[in-house]
Design a protein around this motif. Sequence first.
Motif, PDB file in Angstrom:
ATOM      1  N   HIS A   1      11.371   5.439 -14.870  1.00  0.00           N
ATOM      2  CA  HIS A   1      10.195   4.957 -13.731  1.00  0.00           C
ATOM      3  C   HIS A   1      10.758   4.225 -12.588  1.00  0.00           C
ATOM      4  CE1 HIS A   1       6.922   5.987 -16.795  1.00  0.00           C
ATOM      5  NE2 HIS A   1       7.731   5.637 -17.739  1.00  0.00           N
ATOM      6  N   VAL A   2      10.203   4.474 -11.357  1.00  0.00           N
ATOM      7  CA  VAL A   2      10.540   3.521 -10.353  1.00  0.00           C
ATOM      8  C   VAL A   2       9.029   2.981  -9.750  1.00  0.00           C
ATOM      9  CG1 VAL A   2      11.469   3.312  -8.035  1.00  0.00           C
ATOM     10  CG2 VAL A   2      12.112   4.906  -9.644  1.00  0.00           C
ATOM     11  N   VAL A   3       8.808   1.833  -9.314  1.00  0.00           N
ATOM     12  CA  VAL A   3       7.865   0.936  -8.917  1.00  0.00           C
ATOM     13  C   VAL A   3       7.884   0.399  -7.602  1.00  0.00           C
ATOM     14  CG1 VAL A   3       5.540  -0.385  -9.516  1.00  0.00           C
ATOM     15  CG2 VAL A   3       7.156   0.422 -11.510  1.00  0.00           C
ATOM     16  N   ASN A   4       7.151   0.774  -6.627  1.00  0.00           N
ATOM     17  CA  ASN A   4       7.284   0.287  -5.187  1.00  0.00           C
ATOM     18  C   ASN A   4       6.326  -0.852  -5.097  1.00  0.00           C
ATOM     19  OD1 ASN A   4       7.110  -0.138  -2.658  1.00  0.00           O
ATOM     20  ND2 ASN A   4       6.409   1.993  -1.881  1.00  0.00           N
ATOM     21  N   CYS A   5       7.094  -2.073  -5.492  1.00  0.00           N
ATOM     22  CA  CYS A   5       6.520  -3.290  -5.074  1.00  0.00           C
ATOM     23  C   CYS A   5       7.031  -4.202  -3.751  1.00  0.00           C
ATOM     24  CB  CYS A   5       6.609  -4.239  -6.211  1.00  0.00           C
ATOM     25  SG  CYS A   5       5.678  -3.803  -7.766  1.00  0.00           S
ATOM     26  N   ALA A   6       7.188  -3.271  -2.832  1.00  0.00           N
ATOM     27  CA  ALA A   6       8.010  -3.693  -1.431  1.00  0.00           C
ATOM     28  C   ALA A   6       7.030  -4.470  -0.638  1.00  0.00           C
ATOM     29  CB  ALA A   6       8.881  -2.639  -1.123  1.00  0.00           C
ATOM     30  N   GLY A   7       6.052  -4.785  -0.721  1.00  0.00           N
ATOM     31  CA  GLY A   7       5.146  -5.398   0.246  1.00  0.00           C
ATOM     32  C   GLY A   7       5.086  -4.806   1.448  1.00  0.00           C
ATOM     33  N   MET A   8       5.372  -5.628   2.581  1.00  0.00           N
ATOM     34  CA  MET A   8       5.251  -4.946   3.923  1.00  0.00           C
ATOM     35  C   MET A   8       6.355  -3.884   3.989  1.00  0.00           C
ATOM     36  SD  MET A   8       6.112  -8.534   5.829  1.00  0.00           S
ATOM     37  CE  MET A   8       7.593  -9.498   5.701  1.00  0.00           C
ATOM     38  N   TRP A   9       7.107  -4.019   3.238  1.00  0.00           N
ATOM     39  CA  TRP A   9       8.156  -2.623   3.294  1.00  0.00           C
ATOM     40  C   TRP A   9       7.765  -1.686   2.560  1.00  0.00           C
ATOM     41  CZ3 TRP A   9       9.708  -7.901   3.050  1.00  0.00           C
ATOM     42  CH2 TRP A   9      10.510  -8.433   4.025  1.00  0.00           C
ATOM     43  N   GLY A  10       6.499  -1.629   2.110  1.00  0.00           N
ATOM     44  CA  GLY A  10       5.903  -0.532   1.129  1.00  0.00           C
ATOM     45  C   GLY A  10       6.044   0.945   1.645  1.00  0.00           C
ATOM     46  N   ARG A  11       5.535   0.881   2.945  1.00  0.00           N
ATOM     47  CA  ARG A  11       5.492   2.373   3.532  1.00  0.00           C
ATOM     48  C   ARG A  11       6.836   2.911   3.647  1.00  0.00           C
ATOM     49  NH1 ARG A  11       6.380   3.842   8.826  1.00  0.00           N
ATOM     50  NH2 ARG A  11       5.213   5.735   9.320  1.00  0.00           N
ATOM     51  N   GLU A  12       7.831   1.942   4.001  1.00  0.00           N
ATOM     52  CA  GLU A  12       9.062   2.617   4.253  1.00  0.00           C
ATOM     53  C   GLU A  12       9.992   2.976   2.984  1.00  0.00           C
ATOM     54  OE1 GLU A  12       8.065   0.079   5.920  1.00  0.00           O
ATOM     55  OE2 GLU A  12       7.874   1.230   7.870  1.00  0.00           O
ATOM     56  N   VAL A  13       9.719   2.250   1.901  1.00  0.00           N
ATOM     57  CA  VAL A  13      10.200   2.369   0.368  1.00  0.00           C
ATOM     58  C   VAL A  13       9.439   3.677  -0.056  1.00  0.00           C
ATOM     59  CG1 VAL A  13      10.307   1.575  -2.071  1.00  0.00           C
ATOM     60  CG2 VAL A  13      10.824   0.021   0.211  1.00  0.00           C
ATOM     61  N   GLY A  14       8.138   3.638   0.180  1.00  0.00           N
ATOM     62  CA  GLY A  14       7.257   4.676  -0.373  1.00  0.00           C
ATOM     63  C   GLY A  14       7.991   6.324   0.285  1.00  0.00           C
ATOM     64  N   ARG A  15       8.281   6.179   1.603  1.00  0.00           N
ATOM     65  CA  ARG A  15       8.993   7.427   2.008  1.00  0.00           C
ATOM     66  C   ARG A  15      10.166   7.551   1.358  1.00  0.00           C
ATOM     67  NH1 ARG A  15       7.711   8.822   8.403  1.00  0.00           N
ATOM     68  NH2 ARG A  15       5.501   8.656   7.848  1.00  0.00           N
ATOM     69  N   MET A  16      11.067   6.492   1.190  1.00  0.00           N
ATOM     70  CA  MET A  16      12.317   6.910   0.418  1.00  0.00           C
ATOM     71  C   MET A  16      12.077   7.570  -0.965  1.00  0.00           C
ATOM     72  SD  MET A  16      15.097   4.253  -0.830  1.00  0.00           S
ATOM     73  CE  MET A  16      14.250   3.376  -1.925  1.00  0.00           C
ATOM     74  N   LEU A  17      10.699   7.237  -1.623  1.00  0.00           N
ATOM     75  CA  LEU A  17      10.469   7.812  -2.869  1.00  0.00           C
ATOM     76  C   LEU A  17       9.552   9.001  -2.915  1.00  0.00           C
ATOM     77  CD1 LEU A  17       9.785   4.208  -4.657  1.00  0.00           C
ATOM     78  CD2 LEU A  17      11.699   5.632  -4.777  1.00  0.00           C
ATOM     79  N   ASN A  18       9.559   9.581  -1.635  1.00  0.00           N
ATOM     80  CA  ASN A  18       8.703  10.978  -1.583  1.00  0.00           C
ATOM     81  C   ASN A  18       7.233  10.758  -1.786  1.00  0.00           C
ATOM     82  OD1 ASN A  18       8.761  13.739  -1.151  1.00  0.00           O
ATOM     83  ND2 ASN A  18       8.420  14.198  -3.010  1.00  0.00           N
ATOM     84  N   THR A  19       6.783   9.426  -1.211  1.00  0.00           N
ATOM     85  CA  THR A  19       5.350   9.152  -1.639  1.00  0.00           C
ATOM     86  C   THR A  19       4.704   8.471  -0.085  1.00  0.00           C
ATOM     87  OG1 THR A  19       5.926   7.184  -2.291  1.00  0.00           O
ATOM     88  CG2 THR A  19       5.625   9.118  -4.076  1.00  0.00           C
ATOM     89  N   ASP A  20       3.302   8.664  -0.075  1.00  0.00           N
ATOM     90  CA  ASP A  20       2.680   8.073   1.105  1.00  0.00           C
ATOM     91  C   ASP A  20       2.198   6.745   0.466  1.00  0.00           C
ATOM     92  OD1 ASP A  20       3.047  10.292   2.795  1.00  0.00           O
ATOM     93  OD2 ASP A  20       1.764  11.484   1.360  1.00  0.00           O
ATOM     94  N   VAL A  21       2.520   5.490   1.316  1.00  0.00           N
ATOM     95  CA  VAL A  21       1.817   4.406   1.234  1.00  0.00           C
ATOM     96  C   VAL A  21       1.373   3.826   2.299  1.00  0.00           C
ATOM     97  CG1 VAL A  21       2.098   2.168  -0.146  1.00  0.00           C
ATOM     98  CG2 VAL A  21       3.389   4.069  -1.147  1.00  0.00           C
ATOM     99  N   PRO A  22       0.186   3.932   2.713  1.00  0.00           N
ATOM    100  CA  PRO A  22      -0.172   3.558   4.091  1.00  0.00           C
ATOM    101  C   PRO A  22      -0.371   2.023   3.936  1.00  0.00           C
ATOM    102  CG  PRO A  22      -1.951   4.709   3.150  1.00  0.00           C
ATOM    103  CD  PRO A  22      -0.842   4.958   2.089  1.00  0.00           C
ATOM    104  N   LEU A  23       0.318   1.271   4.684  1.00  0.00           N
ATOM    105  CA  LEU A  23      -0.202  -0.093   4.981  1.00  0.00           C
ATOM    106  C   LEU A  23       0.705  -0.561   6.339  1.00  0.00           C
ATOM    107  CD1 LEU A  23       2.882  -1.626   3.953  1.00  0.00           C
ATOM    108  CD2 LEU A  23       1.757  -1.338   1.843  1.00  0.00           C
ATOM    109  N   GLN A  24       0.451  -1.604   6.820  1.00  0.00           N
ATOM    110  CA  GLN A  24       0.906  -2.277   7.997  1.00  0.00           C
ATOM    111  C   GLN A  24       1.078  -3.825   7.923  1.00  0.00           C
ATOM    112  OE1 GLN A  24       2.780  -0.897  10.558  1.00  0.00           O
ATOM    113  NE2 GLN A  24       2.979  -2.901  11.265  1.00  0.00           N
ATOM    114  N   ALA A  25       1.953  -4.467   8.498  1.00  0.00           N
ATOM    115  CA  ALA A  25       2.252  -5.854   8.451  1.00  0.00           C
ATOM    116  C   ALA A  25       1.435  -6.164   9.668  1.00  0.00           C
ATOM    117  CB  ALA A  25       3.596  -6.053   8.552  1.00  0.00           C
ATOM    118  N   CYS A  26       0.541  -7.364   9.567  1.00  0.00           N
ATOM    119  CA  CYS A  26       0.003  -8.097  10.684  1.00  0.00           C
ATOM    120  C   CYS A  26       0.381  -9.306  10.769  1.00  0.00           C
ATOM    121  CB  CYS A  26      -1.594  -7.975  10.454  1.00  0.00           C
ATOM    122  SG  CYS A  26      -2.198  -6.332  10.880  1.00  0.00           S
ATOM    123  N   GLU A  27       0.159 -10.185  11.832  1.00  0.00           N
ATOM    124  CA  GLU A  27       0.528 -11.351  12.005  1.00  0.00           C
ATOM    125  C   GLU A  27      -0.692 -12.372  11.506  1.00  0.00           C
ATOM    126  OE1 GLU A  27       1.415 -12.592  16.000  1.00  0.00           O
ATOM    127  OE2 GLU A  27       2.657 -10.970  16.270  1.00  0.00           O
TER     128      GLU A  27
END
Length: 815
Positions: free
Chosen positions: A206-232
């Motif tokens: 198993h692999v788990v994406n707990c990458a926080g604000m990097w989650g979208r990019e890590v999701g792409r590496m894992l062939n998945t869609d994780v819609p999120l965006q960092a805000c100030e």
Amino acid sequence: MTDLPTSARVVIIGGGIIGCSLAYHLTRLGWRDVVLLERKALTSGTTWHAAGLIAQLRSSANMTRLAKYSQELYGALEEETGVATGFRRTGSITVALTAERHEELRRTAAMARAFGVEVDEIGLGDITRLYPHLNTDGVVGGVYLPKDGQGDPGNIALALAKGARGRGARIAERTKATGVTRTGARITHVAWQAEDGTQGQIACDHVVNCAGMWGREVGRMLNTDVPLQACEHFYIVSEPIEGLSRLPVLRVPDECAYYKEDAGKLMLGAFEPRAKPWAVDGIPEGFEFDQLPEDVDHFEPLLEQAIARMPMLGQAGIHTFFNGPESFTPDNAYHLGLCPGMDNVWVAAGFNSIGIQSAGGAGMALAQWMDAGARPFDLGDVDIARAEPFQTNRGYLAARVTETLGLLYADHFPYRQKATARGLRRSPFHAQMDSAGAVFSELAGWERPGWFAAPGQPRAYRYSWGRQNWFKNSAAEHTALRTAVGAYDMSSFGKLRVEGSDAESFLNHVCGGDLSVPVGRIVYTQFLNETAGIEADVTVTRLSETAYLVVTPAATRRADQTWLTRHLGQRRVVVTDVTSAEAVLAVMGPNARALLQAVSPDDLSSAAFPFGTARRIEIGMAYARAHRVSYVGELGWELYVPTEFAAHLFDTLAQAGADHGLRLCGMHAMDSCRIEKAFRHFGHDITCQDHVLEAGLGFAVNTGKPAFIGRDAVLRAQDAGITRRLLQFVLSDPGPMLYHNEPILRDGQIVGHLTSGAYGHSLGAAVGLGYVPTDGRSAAELTSADYHIDVAGQRIAARAHLRPAYDPTGARTRA
């Protein structure tokens, strides 16, 4: 030199509080081969600068369950691990500055009672006593939750990490996941590289994406869609204030502000109405314990309000002006669960500024899900399967999160619509609906008419907890559906074509109903899990010997398709999303047959075209596939037409409609009609944790057919009986409005809460659905008991029904 194993049961990517919580909970369940990779130091992304507010109450029963668990866990962590977590129960106060906000707080307090959360509604005297430093000018009331708390986010995460390490987890800091090896729908290896140059790869289950604000990019590496965006996200911390003692957390949402006392200093944080997305094009590689540049101009209007509300802030110096990034999602709910399209990739990310209060529960729930292979309870609010692929678009995310951050403290009115990132998905009927005065609501990116404005009426929602500006419009649409004929756009509903030589046996395996039916037959059924909980609520139409059409709610199309594909096995079946191939117009009401007969030469009588069947008919100069079903409880058909013929079909019906009382209707009218008929709404009235018999849907299950998912659980419940039942409630007072989560009282005691609510215009009062315990009562005893619904603290008498209050025999649908 980094020394990591070459194989593991699970690799967790990301060492914030979420990743540490998951590692902790997996090891508590006995998982030993757990590896956590953190690119820099633990907590160095968002966790280290979080405010550390730990509240119990969330917007649904299970989200509250997770938040309460987090609080209980943090209270015990220090004793278990020896790491000081700073957790203390300070209580929290939320105050209202408007009558509408006060109504929201009273409804929130009622919801808290239903969920078992201790809460007090308080007036100015109690507010001043509990928070003497507050300027109460304009305050009209508030709520107090005595068991809410606060803690040290970084140390809570480190305590979780220590607990995980103590049970065998390997946690590697300054070690980045750099790539993966994928075979089909599985990740087989995760490649890593440490800052010292060491590198390697780990074979994993198993692999788990707990990458926080990097989650979208890590999701792409894992062939998945994780819609999120960092805000100030901004806050200030004052200099020490003499005499400042411990205080509850204070929220003033009408001024977008929260206040926290910590070590004699006062923190002011804000969720401004228009937020600032950060690093849309990517987070800097070296980001670690960093903060963003100050933006005093952006924060100053909120600070001025805060100084007026909390005068001591104007007298104390500012010790820290902090601006740090946090990740936000398109709907303000975090992402959790098994990612669609992959068999062993999981996610827990995008926590929308509630990561600290959510992390314990989220880690527990995901660990149990991974361990058992099934959700421990309904997690539909946060299940990653709800996310649509288009939502990872950077332009979409940047536009949407400017709003969602602020919505955390905005009025949470019923039916509130997002204002940003609109107009993406439009049905083929959109232009005609728009020309006719449609006021659009949005779901999963789809623009759908919510209601139709009268000529000259402003085409916009005006929100309230009472009757909103569209109430009379929707009532007229509802009446047309009940007394004449109405048409509404169903094009957004998901359409899944299930085709192949094994299609029949496959659908009989995943559905509770019997799909061995003639071509043209429509079957209302559910996808059940092994406990007979409801995973999907669908209609299935047999199109040919080898092809079926599964129609699903718009919000769950992707989740339902994922459920089907994960259960295919080796069967010769293909599941294809054909939602965009056909437009769908529902034509419903007593005059529906007369209207359609005016534009079609086909025989639409009940003898020739019975309820629950589908066939091709001519409409104007085109063909449509007409499905005789109804979600509003009236005679009618859903008309499926290739998208290129949609405009012609619409114009043909509209031209003939004047002679039959045709009225265009929106989703609100559909909803008010369906609740009068007690038709269940998936995600509210029925979920994966609701047994199909408890939901009153046993008629849609055929236990006589060969084995199907959930059959044994249905048979067990038939033998043992059920312990709770979904009832329909109609208020005795026509005034109050029902939405969902209002407490149900039986003989003066809270026994449940409403799962959905709407106004029943034909019944002349608000209507709700909700589960109550049976306690060995007969059906007559169950419905004849003394019921009340708590509406913002007022107990309103209600009549309970097992059969729908409107047309209980269903005669109108089969007319």
